[in-house]
Scaffold this motif. Structure first.
Motif, short mmCIF file in Angstrom:
data_model
loop_
_atom_site.label_atom_id
_atom_site.label_comp_id
_atom_site.label_asym_id
_atom_site.label_seq_id
_atom_site.Cartn_x
_atom_site.Cartn_y
_atom_site.Cartn_z
N ASN A 74 37.64 29.76 47.53
CA ASN A 74 36.93 30.55 48.12
C ASN A 74 36.17 31.33 46.99
OD1 ASN A 74 35.77 32.35 49.97
ND2 ASN A 74 37.66 33.67 50.38
N LEU A 75 34.82 31.39 47.03
CA LEU A 75 34.03 32.13 45.87
C LEU A 75 33.86 33.40 46.87
CD1 LEU A 75 32.68 32.16 43.26
CD2 LEU A 75 30.60 31.28 44.31
N SER A 76 34.75 34.52 46.19
CA SER A 76 34.95 35.72 47.33
C SER A 76 33.58 36.70 47.15
CB SER A 76 36.09 36.14 47.16
OG SER A 76 36.75 36.46 45.80
N GLY A 77 33.03 36.45 46.02
CA GLY A 77 31.94 37.44 45.63
C GLY A 77 31.37 37.14 44.19
N HIS A 78 30.00 37.88 44.09
CA HIS A 78 29.20 37.68 42.94
C HIS A 78 29.46 38.88 42.01
CE1 HIS A 78 26.62 41.22 43.65
NE2 HIS A 78 26.36 40.77 45.03
N GLN A 101 32.80 23.56 58.70
CA GLN A 101 32.00 22.85 57.76
C GLN A 101 32.36 21.63 56.95
OE1 GLN A 101 31.55 26.88 56.10
NE2 GLN A 101 29.44 27.00 56.37
N MET A 102 33.68 21.59 57.08
CA MET A 102 34.52 20.49 56.21
C MET A 102 34.25 19.45 57.34
SD MET A 102 35.67 21.10 53.40
CE MET A 102 36.55 19.68 52.95
N LYS A 103 34.48 19.74 58.64
CA LYS A 103 34.26 18.57 59.47
C LYS A 103 32.71 18.00 59.42
CE LYS A 103 37.10 20.22 63.17
NZ LYS A 103 37.10 20.99 64.54
N ILE A 104 31.60 18.77 59.26
CA ILE A 104 30.55 18.17 59.04
C ILE A 104 30.07 17.65 57.70
CG2 ILE A 104 27.85 18.96 58.51
CD1 ILE A 104 28.62 21.34 60.69
N MET A 127 26.37 13.82 51.55
CA MET A 127 26.18 15.12 52.09
C MET A 127 24.88 15.99 51.47
SD MET A 127 29.19 17.72 51.31
CE MET A 127 28.24 19.40 51.59
N GLU A 128 24.67 17.14 52.12
CA GLU A 128 23.73 18.02 51.45
C GLU A 128 24.53 18.86 50.52
OE1 GLU A 128 21.60 19.87 54.90
OE2 GLU A 128 20.43 17.92 54.83
N THR A 129 23.77 19.70 49.67
CA THR A 129 24.31 20.59 48.76
C THR A 129 25.13 21.39 49.43
OG1 THR A 129 22.58 19.95 47.22
CG2 THR A 129 23.92 22.11 46.87
N LYS A 130 24.67 22.14 50.45
CA LYS A 130 25.54 22.99 51.22
C LYS A 130 25.56 22.84 52.51
CE LYS A 130 21.66 26.54 51.08
NZ LYS A 130 20.66 25.28 50.58
N ILE A 131 26.23 23.23 53.45
CA ILE A 131 26.34 23.18 54.82
C ILE A 131 26.27 24.59 55.41
CG2 ILE A 131 27.94 22.75 56.84
CD1 ILE A 131 28.74 20.12 55.07
N VAL A 132 25.15 24.84 56.19
CA VAL A 132 24.86 25.97 56.85
C VAL A 132 25.13 25.97 58.20
CG1 VAL A 132 23.39 26.99 55.01
CG2 VAL A 132 22.39 25.46 56.99
N LEU A 133 25.68 27.04 58.93
CA LEU A 133 25.90 26.79 60.50
C LEU A 133 24.81 27.73 61.11
CD1 LEU A 133 29.72 26.87 60.37
CD2 LEU A 133 28.27 25.08 60.75
N LYS A 134 24.75 27.83 62.19
CA LYS A 134 23.81 28.68 62.93
C LYS A 134 24.53 30.05 63.36
CE LYS A 134 20.39 25.54 64.64
NZ LYS A 134 20.16 24.80 65.79
N ASP A 135 23.67 31.04 63.55
CA ASP A 135 24.36 32.31 64.06
C ASP A 135 25.34 32.10 65.21
OD1 ASP A 135 22.56 33.41 62.37
OD2 ASP A 135 21.71 34.86 63.47
N SER A 148 28.60 32.32 56.50
CA SER A 148 28.24 32.14 54.83
C SER A 148 28.18 30.40 54.79
CB SER A 148 29.36 32.61 54.15
OG SER A 148 30.69 32.26 54.33
N PRO A 149 27.32 30.20 53.64
CA PRO A 149 27.34 28.84 53.11
C PRO A 149 28.66 28.13 52.66
CG PRO A 149 26.26 29.96 51.84
CD PRO A 149 26.80 31.11 52.77
N MET A 150 28.81 26.60 52.73
CA MET A 150 30.03 25.98 52.19
C MET A 150 29.28 25.12 51.30
SD MET A 150 33.12 23.65 53.24
CE MET A 150 32.23 22.26 53.13
N TYR A 151 29.61 25.00 50.08
CA TYR A 151 28.79 24.20 49.13
C TYR A 151 29.72 22.91 48.58
CZ TYR A 151 25.09 27.60 47.92
OH TYR A 151 24.00 28.73 48.08
#
Lengths: 452, 452
Positions: free
Chosen positions: A410-414, A247-250, A1-9, A79-82
């Motif tokens: 969950n990486l809830s914040g920076h 995102q886990m399905k993808i 899979m890719e490094t991160k999975i992004v979804l559309k708006d 938000s992205p899932m990595y």
């Protein structure tokens, strides 16, 4: 899979998931602090708009997210899932580690997931102003953002010691138009009373809550707003987990372990409730782990009992895991996890064995945070680093057991506002506080004598 | 269309775009500071790995991005491109405003687009260490990140006054494993010399460059690294514009105006070069605008001439727009735009009329930054806010002309480390510096007497 999975708006969830529809047992009643009798919607009406009160008690499984909220969510959601491949290599695990990154929000954490709908429902109810409290400022800046988007005034009572020590968060709130005062302040009766006996009071979250509640209760144009703990806050945060399910399905995978750090419980609820739905239904059996600091071990060392939400004993009584409302945790850097209680929903699910709890000391947590930052590049908030640490512990446990598991956290914040904490860690100045057994025993002896 | 257009990891560009292949005239030769003769690759070999020197002079239109770099880019790239609908509503324009957001990178700006490949090529060439300078710390933290990813040591000479005033950026570099020293330092001959005559020297970017260059030139295991200005840096930044070209196609639009703020020129180059390709080919005719601060008006008030890149006159001579190598701009908050010169490529394109330049004072810029933060939610860096301000000016100009234009700008970084600047603005403490005509005239009289 890719490094991160992004979804559309367009893939932002159209509903929030309400776990109350699926819990094996209904939540315990919330009690009036004076009478000890269950409270009704009308008791809360001076503080919250009715739409939020309805969400607080609703048992409807899916609650629609208004389009206007989805349009604002689209500023950073989905938000992205990595897939944390570089972290996996760094710790040499055979397990698959995934993380959801909520630090992409304008306020830098998951908090706007609820501040936006809270501001929206207040606007719809005709309120002009929102009052809230904040410790280090994470919640205050999220609320200021939400209020700004809907043209509402916001007033933030910020614990005085943080107001002076953490000016950047205060400035961020002011950029979003909030009026921020150090608490205790001259603006409320409660604040004036405290200042008259102790002009140098450093303030506390308990005092700040009292000020914000008084502000809202005494002004008809104003609501009170809370950033965690309550059912409707947990509800709003489920957008996190609902996106993760897709995102886990993808990724063509399903988590064996789902992990969130746990202070008031809302980010934990957000990532885990949609997966707990599968667990309750029996279709899947993920382990769900709430991670707390060893110096504030609510779920691991507290009791499941009725207690006040605040130090000043002004709030209704809720059944939850608690260390006692006058327990004061050590001054660890993960300020967002320093709460004596926990979300009643998370507490009940924990009590019924659907959620496990773990507690870790902060030096180990920061060690894991550094491994993460240097492999994945993202500087994590100290709170979120508790989830990172648990994910690493679980990956190593799986390796030892000869298993290859899928671990999601969950990486809830920076952590851009927490660099002084990293400086302390790198400079060897961080200390681990002893398990506060005596303090807990003392605080638990002050629990109110009510409830089941 | 949706609020933002996101692309998948697999859509990260596979090549960088090299505008030297398409420029109407070839770039002017770079001259040796001693002999005044054109320099060759061998002259640069002590400072840079050969792969970067080759990119510096290449005329190949598309240069492949190695897979290992694309995998690291995937930690944050492709970055989102937004339609700024809420900003459009806030300023009541009929134009369509788009922005590319580079603040999603781990260092919070576009800088890692080049620090990652620079670290990669150094690793491939067998170098063990990279030395660089940094002012406020944006570039230093990006380089520390890149070096950390490839297991290289990094040494950052940080201007002493910033080292003490901006500890957060220093801490971020240390989190990524960099060794950071205040410059002038005891670690180089040049630093020791300055300290011996002026122990309290606050340092300058010129001094820090000299220290980093000496460090790299005197150690065989060490390279020097620069975060802007050079051709290969502009090349790496074209991933920004190449992604935008695809994102504008998905938006079914094409920019009438492309805007970037301009300090050394690399973020400007990054967003604009792929669109300038269309302009040079004649297939499209976007206006391309470089925005600079009125207190450091290199493109708008400087001359196009050969000059040194640094104050200490150690670097080769390059043909560029310059205010003179000893011009010292006022201490505005957009520290990243305080450079006396400009990228030779951007300079030549400006000289030949393909790029326009605008200069704005900082109070107007911060006013626009606040409008942006309160409508779009993102807190912009002061540098990037110059591009925001220009976009708003252009939208209003289009409105007055009765046109509906598509305006694209690069939001090159977030402002979480710049909150003190916002505090000054909100507190009415920000001043606009006069156009520094006298200082420019004086500095221009010191230009070296070489070149065409």
């Amino acid at each position: 899979m890719e490094t991160k999975i992004v979804l559309k708006d367009s893939e932002i969830p159209k509903t929030w998931y309400n776990i109350m529809a699926d819990m094996p047992n209904p939540p315990e009643a919330v009690l009036h602090p004076g009478t000890g009798k269950p409270i009704g919607p009308d008791d809360l009406a001076p503080l919250f708009p009715m739409a939020l009160i309805e969400q607080e008690v609703s048992t409807q499984r899916f609650i629609p997210i208004p389009d206007e909220i989805r349009r604002i969510y689209a500023l950073w959601r989905p938000s992205p899932m990595y897939r944390a491949k570089r972290l996996e290599e760094a710790i040499k695990t055979r397990s698959r580690i995934y993380y959801k990154y909520e630090g992409v929000s304008p306020a830098g954490s998951h908090k706007p997931n609820t501040s936006i709908p809270q501001a929206y429902y207040n606007k719809m109810a005709g309120r002009k102003r929102i009052a809230t409290e904040t410790g280090a400022g994470q919640w205050g800046s999220a609320l200021a953002l939400g209020a700004s988007f809907f043209g509402l005034e916001s007033k933030v009572y910020m614990v005085k010691v943080s107001y002076h020590q953490k000016p950047y968060r205060r400035m961020l709130m002011e950029v979003f138009g909030a009026k921020v005062v150090p608490s205790p302040s001259e603006d409320t009766q409660c604040g004036r009373q405290i200042l008259s006996t102790d002009p140098d009071s450093p303030g506390s979250l308990g005092i700040a809550i009292s000020e914000a509640v008084e502000d809202a209760a005494t002004r008809e144009d104003t609501s009170y707003s809370l950033g965690s703990v309550l059912n409707h806050v947990c509800l709003h945060q489920t957008v996190v987990g609902l996106e993760c399910v897709e995102q886990m399905k993808i990724a063509n995978d399903y988590p064996d372990v789902v992990i969130g750090c746990c202070g008031g419980g809302s980010n934990m609820a957000g990532i885990s409730f949609p997966f707990l739905r599968d667990k309750i239904a029996g279709s899947r059996n993920p382990r769900v782990i709430a991670v707390e600091p060893a110096s504030c071990p609510t779920l691991t060392k507290g009791v499941y009992a009725y207690d006040f939400g605040d130090t000043a004993r002004l709030t209704p009584l809720v059944k939850m895991y608690t260390l006692g409302h006058d327990f004061i945790p050590a001054g660890i850097h993960a300020g967002g996890l320093r709460y004596h209680g926990d979300s009643p929903l998370v507490s009940q699910l924990c009590h019924e064995g659907l959620i496990e709890a773990q507690a870790y000391h902060q030096t180990g947590v920061f060690q894991s945070a550094l491994v993460f930052a240097r492999s994945e590049g993202i500087l994590p908030a100290p709170e979120s680093s508790h989830a990172i640490h648990s994910a690493i512990v679980e990956a190593k446990r799986a390796d030892e057991e000869g298993k290859e598991e899928a671990i999601l956290f969950n990486l809830s914040g920076h952590g851009f506002f927490d660099l002084a904490a990293y400086d302390d860690y790198l400079g060897g100045k961080l200390v681990d506080h002893e398990h506060p057994e005596n303090k807990i025993r003392e605080a638990l002896s002050h629990l109110p004598k009510v409830g089941a």
